[in-house]
Design a protein around this motif. Structure first.
Motif, PDB file in Angstrom:
ATOM      1  N   PHE A  60       0.837  -1.205   0.000  1.00  0.00           N
ATOM      2  CA  PHE A  60       0.000   0.000   0.000  1.00  0.00           C
ATOM      3  C   PHE A  60       0.869   1.251   0.000  1.00  0.00           C
ATOM      4  CE2 PHE A  60       0.159  -1.889   4.288  1.00  0.00           C
ATOM      5  CZ  PHE A  60       0.818  -0.895   5.000  1.00  0.00           C
ATOM      6  N   GLY A  61       0.262   2.375  -0.382  1.00  0.00           N
ATOM      7  CA  GLY A  61       0.965   3.635  -0.469  1.00  0.00           C
ATOM      8  C   GLY A  61       1.030   4.362   0.856  1.00  0.00           C
ATOM      9  N   LEU A  62       1.984   5.293   0.961  1.00  0.00           N
ATOM     10  CA  LEU A  62       2.210   6.053   2.183  1.00  0.00           C
ATOM     11  C   LEU A  62       2.227   7.546   1.901  1.00  0.00           C
ATOM     12  CD1 LEU A  62       5.282   4.103   3.645  1.00  0.00           C
ATOM     13  CD2 LEU A  62       2.864   3.712   4.186  1.00  0.00           C
ATOM     14  N   GLY A  63       1.890   8.335   2.930  1.00  0.00           N
ATOM     15  CA  GLY A  63       2.091   9.765   2.882  1.00  0.00           C
ATOM     16  C   GLY A  63       3.505  10.101   3.317  1.00  0.00           C
ATOM     17  N   ALA A  64       3.874  11.392   3.223  1.00  0.00           N
ATOM     18  CA  ALA A  64       5.247  11.805   3.504  1.00  0.00           C
ATOM     19  C   ALA A  64       5.675  11.474   4.935  1.00  0.00           C
ATOM     20  CB  ALA A  64       5.393  13.306   3.245  1.00  0.00           C
ATOM     21  N   SER A  65       4.783  11.687   5.915  1.00  0.00           N
ATOM     22  CA  SER A  65       5.157  11.404   7.307  1.00  0.00           C
ATOM     23  C   SER A  65       5.367   9.910   7.526  1.00  0.00           C
ATOM     24  CB  SER A  65       4.095  11.943   8.264  1.00  0.00           C
ATOM     25  OG  SER A  65       2.839  11.332   8.033  1.00  0.00           O
ATOM     26  N   ASP A  66       4.584   9.093   6.840  1.00  0.00           N
ATOM     27  CA  ASP A  66       4.751   7.642   6.963  1.00  0.00           C
ATOM     28  C   ASP A  66       6.039   7.172   6.301  1.00  0.00           C
ATOM     29  OD1 ASP A  66       2.428   7.228   8.415  1.00  0.00           O
ATOM     30  OD2 ASP A  66       1.185   6.968   6.640  1.00  0.00           O
ATOM     31  N   VAL A  67       6.397   7.813   5.175  1.00  0.00           N
ATOM     32  CA  VAL A  67       7.662   7.484   4.521  1.00  0.00           C
ATOM     33  C   VAL A  67       8.815   7.752   5.483  1.00  0.00           C
ATOM     34  CG1 VAL A  67       9.263   8.140   2.677  1.00  0.00           C
ATOM     35  CG2 VAL A  67       6.838   7.837   2.161  1.00  0.00           C
ATOM     36  N   LEU A  68       8.754   8.871   6.175  1.00  0.00           N
ATOM     37  CA  LEU A  68       9.775   9.195   7.170  1.00  0.00           C
ATOM     38  C   LEU A  68       9.836   8.122   8.250  1.00  0.00           C
ATOM     39  CD1 LEU A  68      11.767  11.016   8.732  1.00  0.00           C
ATOM     40  CD2 LEU A  68       9.768  12.242   9.642  1.00  0.00           C
ATOM     41  N   HIS A  69       8.674   7.681   8.725  1.00  0.00           N
ATOM     42  CA  HIS A  69       8.622   6.673   9.792  1.00  0.00           C
ATOM     43  C   HIS A  69       9.279   5.369   9.341  1.00  0.00           C
ATOM     44  CE1 HIS A  69       6.973   4.001  12.894  1.00  0.00           C
ATOM     45  NE2 HIS A  69       6.721   5.097  13.595  1.00  0.00           N
ATOM     46  N   VAL A  70       9.018   4.978   8.101  1.00  0.00           N
ATOM     47  CA  VAL A  70       9.605   3.729   7.595  1.00  0.00           C
ATOM     48  C   VAL A  70      11.102   3.887   7.397  1.00  0.00           C
ATOM     49  CG1 VAL A  70       9.580   2.021   5.740  1.00  0.00           C
ATOM     50  CG2 VAL A  70       7.433   3.034   6.508  1.00  0.00           C
ATOM     51  N   LEU A  71      11.529   5.025   6.866  1.00  0.00           N
ATOM     52  CA  LEU A  71      12.962   5.256   6.709  1.00  0.00           C
ATOM     53  C   LEU A  71      13.690   5.117   8.045  1.00  0.00           C
ATOM     54  CD1 LEU A  71      13.014   8.390   4.343  1.00  0.00           C
ATOM     55  CD2 LEU A  71      13.777   6.087   3.745  1.00  0.00           C
ATOM     56  N   ALA A  72      13.095   5.672   9.085  1.00  0.00           N
ATOM     57  CA  ALA A  72      13.765   5.724  10.380  1.00  0.00           C
ATOM     58  C   ALA A  72      13.623   4.457  11.211  1.00  0.00           C
ATOM     59  CB  ALA A  72      13.238   6.913  11.188  1.00  0.00           C
ATOM     60  N   THR A  73      12.554   3.675  10.992  1.00  0.00           N
ATOM     61  CA  THR A  73      12.272   2.549  11.896  1.00  0.00           C
ATOM     62  C   THR A  73      12.039   1.211  11.207  1.00  0.00           C
ATOM     63  OG1 THR A  73       9.856   2.828  11.892  1.00  0.00           O
ATOM     64  CG2 THR A  73      11.122   4.197  13.437  1.00  0.00           C
ATOM     65  N   GLN A  74      11.817   1.207   9.884  1.00  0.00           N
ATOM     66  CA  GLN A  74      11.448  -0.001   9.137  1.00  0.00           C
ATOM     67  C   GLN A  74      10.132  -0.572   9.647  1.00  0.00           C
ATOM     68  OE1 GLN A  74      13.331  -0.476   6.504  1.00  0.00           O
ATOM     69  NE2 GLN A  74      11.959  -2.056   5.704  1.00  0.00           N
ATOM     70  N   THR A  75       9.284   0.283  10.198  1.00  0.00           N
ATOM     71  CA  THR A  75       7.951  -0.115  10.663  1.00  0.00           C
ATOM     72  C   THR A  75       6.938   0.946  10.256  1.00  0.00           C
ATOM     73  OG1 THR A  75       8.119   1.020  12.805  1.00  0.00           O
ATOM     74  CG2 THR A  75       8.939  -1.262  12.698  1.00  0.00           C
ATOM     75  N   ILE A  76       5.659   0.591  10.369  1.00  0.00           N
ATOM     76  CA  ILE A  76       4.590   1.518  10.043  1.00  0.00           C
ATOM     77  C   ILE A  76       3.382   1.240  10.928  1.00  0.00           C
ATOM     78  CG2 ILE A  76       3.690   0.025   8.205  1.00  0.00           C
ATOM     79  CD1 ILE A  76       3.711   3.876   8.184  1.00  0.00           C
ATOM     80  N   TRP A  77       2.746   2.301  11.397  1.00  0.00           N
ATOM     81  CA  TRP A  77       1.500   2.155  12.156  1.00  0.00           C
ATOM     82  C   TRP A  77       0.331   2.099  11.182  1.00  0.00           C
ATOM     83  CZ3 TRP A  77       1.216   1.043  17.174  1.00  0.00           C
ATOM     84  CH2 TRP A  77       2.303   1.377  18.004  1.00  0.00           C
TER      85      TRP A  77
END
Length: 465
Positions: free
Chosen positions: A142-159
């Motif tokens: 699924f697609g992500l918004g900019a804040s979610d992209v940041l979260h994945v870059l930093a943690t390799q996880t997503i809420w």
């Protein structure tokens, strides 16, 4: 309890659940494209690093030029900076980068599957809504918004909040002239642009099982246009044969181990879905959109709707404004609609099978309107040129472009002028999608090719091919 494909992947990636129902999920693969600049800037501002760069792949697609692989050929300075920024950030953080000088570059949703980056049972994300495409291989994508992209870059996880499930079953054999693009347009026309909102769709049935992976990619690609969070097809022998030997697919003993796992993924007999939809494949026809939503689709032998026949006031208002924007007269036969240009490309329909299909229509003929063909990746472009498909298109008067999103999104120099009508194999026909004031009709590659030869929307079934 019997589990669906979606539930199995969700369960395998869930780390913890908050009291508000949000679940922290591990991300298997993150594909980064040229719209990620703000996320990298935020990462730097916070003094963070990319958590798992080996699980990320970067490639520019939206802003690149279809006329040259030279970065300097990108006319828009903002788009040029985005492409350069992606290159520099990938180098800085150790992310595999398929740049414009790399033979693997292309649209993220074409490159991911063809390189074996996309795999069954994987949770895959990207900062683009059509990431649902990758579900064709049995992944949750699924697609992500900019804040979610940041979260994945930093943690390799997503809420994420758990979605409801929807099964769309298409049984039977597709008639002559009907393609995967027609199937998904028919599905969206039936359920509506919000008919799958809050759901993850699993596509099933004999018609889907008979499709190639490239056809399944087309279907899953447009799941988002029905409002779905994602679209999926359970992996099967077709999936495994497609993935075997691809560059980033497992090898040797790891392949055997992966295959054993992938075979456990399909939804179990008795698994319950929150919503069920079914279509009879034999009843389908080539589809064409007439309005400004993919749900505004009709069989090619249909007629432009008449607002005055609508009892619902809101619906009547919508039809009136849409037909005004599209410059269409109620009651007009779809095949009487004249067009100004044609685009064959996008993450929906720019794979080698799509180009082969379109080339069969145009071979030995001549386009009567401007027509542009843009392969979905450099690998697709090279394969097509090896088969001589580029020569067929060029001989027919088509322009043969470099890989990228091109005219699908109109942010890279390829646009449809205001008031002009374009038949397109892309996935969106929103107001201004292909350029301010542009008018878009979504069709299959074969239908687009036929329209280029006739200068009007044409029933592909009327051609002897």
């Amino acid at each position: 309890m019997s589990l669906t494909l979606y539930e199995k992947i969700w369960k395998a990636h869930a780390i913890l659940e908050r009291d508000d129902g949000q679940t922290l999920l591990h991300v298997g693969r993150h594909i980064v494209q040229d719209g990620s600049g703000h996320a990298f800037e935020a990462l730097e501002d916070r003094g963070l690093i990319v958590r798992r760069p080996e699980q990320m792949f970067a490639m520019p697609d939206h802003g690149v030029s279809s006329t040259s692989r030279d970065i300097e050929a990108i006319r828009d300075p903002d788009q040029r900076r985005a492409v350069v920024g992606l290159r520099d950030n990938s180098l800085r953080f150790g992310i595999v980068h398929f740049g414009l000088d790399d033979s693997r570059q292309g649209i993220v949703h074409v490159v991911g599957p063809e390189q074996g980056i996309t795999q069954p049972g994987m949770l895959l994300v990207c900062g683009d809504s059509h990431t649902s495409t990758h579900g064709a291989l049995g992944a949750l994508a699924f697609g992500l918004g900019a804040s979610d992209v940041l979260h994945v870059l930093a943690t390799q996880t997503i809420w994420q909040r758990r979605a409801r499930t929807m099964r769309v079953t298409v049984d039977g054999r597709l008639p002559r002239g009907v393609s995967a693009k027609d199937v998904i347009l028919a599905i969206i026309a039936k359920v509506g642009a919000n008919g799958a909102a809050g759901h993850v769709i699993e596509y099933a049935g004999t018609a889907l099982r008979a499709m190639s992976i490239e056809e399944r990619l087309t279907v899953c690609n447009m799941s988002i246009e029905a409002g779905a969070r994602a679209g999926m097809v359970a992996p099967d022998d077709t999936t495994y044969a497609y993935l075997c030997g691809r560059p980033f697919a497992p090898k040797g003993a790891m392949w055997d181990k992966a295959l054993d796992y992938w075979r456990t993924l399909p939804s179990e007999p008795g698994a319950c879905f929150d919503k069920e939809v079914s279509l009879d494949a034999a009843s389908l026809a080539p589809m064409v959109t007439w309005g400004n939503s993919p749900e505004d689709a009709l069989p090619v032998d249909g007629f432009v709707p008449d607002p005055m026949r609508e009892a619902d006031v809101d619906r009547r208002t919508y039809l009136t404004s849409t037909l005004d924007y599209m410059g269409l007269t109620p009651g007009t036969a779809i095949t009487d609609i004249r067009i100004d240009q044609v685009f064959i490309g996008s993450c929906t329909n720019a794979r080698i099978e799509d180009l082969r299909t379109a080339s069969k229509i145009v071979k030995g003929a001549r386009a009567v309107v401007p027509a542009l063909v843009v392969a979905g990746s450099n690998q697709v472009k090279l394969a097509a040129e090896a088969e001589g498909l580029d020569r067929i298109f060029r001989d027919a008067g088509f322009v043969w472009g470099e890989s990228g999103c091109s005219m699908c999104v109109a942010m890279n120099g390829d646009v449809v002028a205001a008031g002009k009508r374009c038949v397109s194999t892309s996935n969106r026909n929103f107001v201004g999608r292909q350029g301010p004031g542009s008018r878009t009709h979504l069709v299959s590659p074969a239908m687009a090719a036929a329209a280029a030869l006739t200068g009007r929307i044409t029933d592909i079934r009327s051609l002897e091919v």
